[in-house]
Design an enzyme around this catalytic site. Sequence first.
Site, short mmCIF file in Angstrom:
data_model
loop_
_atom_site.label_atom_id
_atom_site.label_comp_id
_atom_site.label_asym_id
_atom_site.label_seq_id
_atom_site.Cartn_x
_atom_site.Cartn_y
_atom_site.Cartn_z
N CYS A 1 0.83 -1.20 0.09
CA CYS A 1 0.13 0.13 -0.07
C CYS A 1 1.13 1.30 -0.05
O CYS A 1 1.36 1.81 -0.93
CB CYS A 1 -0.89 -0.02 1.08
N HIS B 1 -3.45 -4.89 0.44
CA HIS B 1 -2.90 -5.75 1.53
C HIS B 1 -2.96 -6.98 1.74
O HIS B 1 -3.73 -7.74 1.99
CB HIS B 1 -3.51 -5.01 2.83
N GLU C 1 -1.32 -8.94 3.15
CA GLU C 1 -0.88 -9.53 4.56
C GLU C 1 -2.28 -10.29 5.27
O GLU C 1 -2.15 -11.01 6.19
CB GLU C 1 -0.34 -8.85 5.45
N1 GLN Z 1 -1.91 6.58 3.33
C1 GLN Z 1 -1.97 5.84 1.99
C2 GLN Z 1 -3.51 6.11 1.09
O1 GLN Z 1 -4.45 6.13 1.81
C3 GLN Z 1 -1.64 4.52 1.88
C4 GLN Z 1 -2.70 3.71 2.82
C5 GLN Z 1 -2.16 2.44 3.32
O2 GLN Z 1 -1.00 2.23 3.44
N2 GLN Z 1 -2.94 1.76 3.85
O3 GLN Z 1 -3.64 5.66 -0.03
#
Ligand code: GLN
Length: 548
Positions: free
Chosen positions: A383, A509, A511
Site C-alpha cells: 500500500c 494489503h 498480509e
Molecule cells: N496513506 C495511503 C493512502 O491512503 C496508504 C494507505 C495504506 O498504506 N493503507 O492511500
Amino acid sequence: MATKFIFFTGGVVSSVGKGVTAAATGRLLKERGFKVAVQKLDPYINVDPGTMSPYQHGEVYVLDDGAETDLDLGHYERFIDIRLNRSCNTTTGQVYQEVINKERRGDFLGGTIQVIPHITNEIKRRINQVAKSTEAEFVLVEVGGTVGDIECLPYLEAIRQLRSEMGRENTMCIHVTWLPHIGATNEMKTKPTQHSVSELRSIGISPDMIIARSDLPFEDNLREKIALFCDVDKRAVVPMVTSKVLYEVPLLLEKKGVGDYILQRLGLTARQEPDWHEWAELVERTEKDKPEVTVALVGKYVELHDAYMSVRESLKHAALNLNVELNIHWIHSAELEKGHNWDLVKESHGILVPGGFGSRGIEGKIQAARFARTNNVPYFGLCLGMQLMVVEFARFVLEDDRVNSTEFDQNSPHPVIDLMPDQVNIADMGGTMRLGLYACHLQPGTIAAAAYKTDVIEERHRHRFEFKNAYRPVLQEHGMRFSGLSPDGSLVEIAELSDHPFMVGTQFHPEFLSRPNRPHPLFLAFVQAACEKAGVPYLKDGKTVNSK
Ligand code: GLN
C-alpha cells in the site's frame, strides 16, 4: 442443530491471549467438522478502530466486505482458516449509534431509552446476526477487556440474558484468567482468578470452563483448588502455559481435552476425527534450527510490533514454508532520515515497507526504496510501501526530487500518487476509504503472475490514494511494469521493476490473506528472493534449493 454460542470473558489482567485462545478453540471445533464463526465485542466507544492510532490499538484488520476491525479478527481468520464479515466485530460505538439513530427516527414511540433493555437488546441482536450471516453452527464470542471494567457491563448483561433465553445446552462460558507467580515464595497464586470468577458470578454468569494462563507450569493441586473455589469441573480447569510458538496453542488445548469437553458439555459428538498432522509439522518446523534470513521492516509504528501483526505473521508463514528462520530488523523510517540504522538496512536480505498514513518518516521510506533498487535488494511495498516505491522510481526517472504523493505535498509538480477521484469530496474520516476485496488482473510474464500462478486474484484494500495514470507511459519506458490492474484496467494494483530481482509493490494489503499452512504467494516470493540474496538453502516444492 441449534447454533451453539461460546462466550469468552477475561479475568485478572488483559493481554493474556484471550483472542488467540478463542481462535484456537475455534480450530478445535472446525477440526471436529463444525462450521465456526467468531465475533469480537469491543467495549470502546469508537465506531471502529479505523480512525484510531496504531499505537493505541495495534493493526487495523480489514475483512472482505471492507470492515475495519480489531486485530483479533486476524487471529480468528488465520487459526481457523475462515473469512469473516462485518458482523463479527461490534463496538460500543456501533451499538449506541444504532440505538440513537432509531431513537431519532422515532422508532421507540416516546419510550425512555435505557441500557437495559435497549442497549442490551441491540447487543443480543448483533450476536445473533453473526449466526444468521455466517450460518455458523458454533459462534464464539470474545468480550474485550476484563470482567470488572465498567465498559464491559452491558455486554455481560446481554450474555447473561442470552444464556437464559437460549438454554444451558446451547451456550457455554469460558473464562480466561492469569495466575501470577510470586518470586519470593516461588508460588503461583489462584486468588485473583477466584476474585474475577466471583465478580463474574455477581453479574449472573457462572463460567463452565476456566483457562488459566501462566508463565510457568503448575501442579495439579492448583487445578483442584480453582475447580473447588470457582465451582467448575476439574476437567474444565485448563492450565495454559505461555508458548513460544503461537501456532502451538490449538495443539496444547487439544491435549488438555478442551475440544472433547466442549462437545460433551453441549451434548454433541464429533463429526470427524481431528487431524493435527499439518499443525504438528508446522510447530515442529518452527522449533528446528534453520538457515537465517533477515528482513528490514521500515515503518512508522515499529516500537509496537502489534501495529504490523499480519505483516509479521505473513513473513513467518512464508519463512516456515521455505524452512528458513526469519529475523526482522524493526526500523523506524524517521531514524533513516537522520542517517541512523543504515547498518541494519545494509545487513538485511530484503526490505519491506508496510502501509501507513501521514507524512512523518516518509522520506526515510523513500530512501530505503532507493537503497533496495540501486543495490538489488529484494523490496516489498504494501500500500503506502508501493506508493513510495513509485515515488522513488519517478524521482529517478524524471530527475526531480519534487515528485511526490499529494498526501504529502499538494503542490508537487509531479503527483505520481494522487487522491482517487471518488475521494475528493469526502469529509468524514471513518469508513470512507477504498475498502475491502477487489479483483485484479495480472499481466502475463511478470513476477506477480509467476508468484500467483493465476491471472485473476482478489485482495483486500484500505487506501485513499492511487497511482496517477498519466505517469504510466514514462515509467513503463524506464522499466516499471504494471503487473496488476483493476478489471477495467483503470487502476494500478501492482507495480514492479523489470531490471531487479524482486521489487514489487501492491496497492492492496496481501498480509490479510496469508495462512500459516498456506502462505501468501507474494510473501513467499519475497522471502524466497531474500533467501537468494542471503545465499542460504531453502525448501521449494519439497526439494532443497541451494541458492549458490
Ligand atoms: N496513506 C495511503 C493512502 O491512503 C496508504 C494507505 C495504506 O498504506 N493503507 O492511500
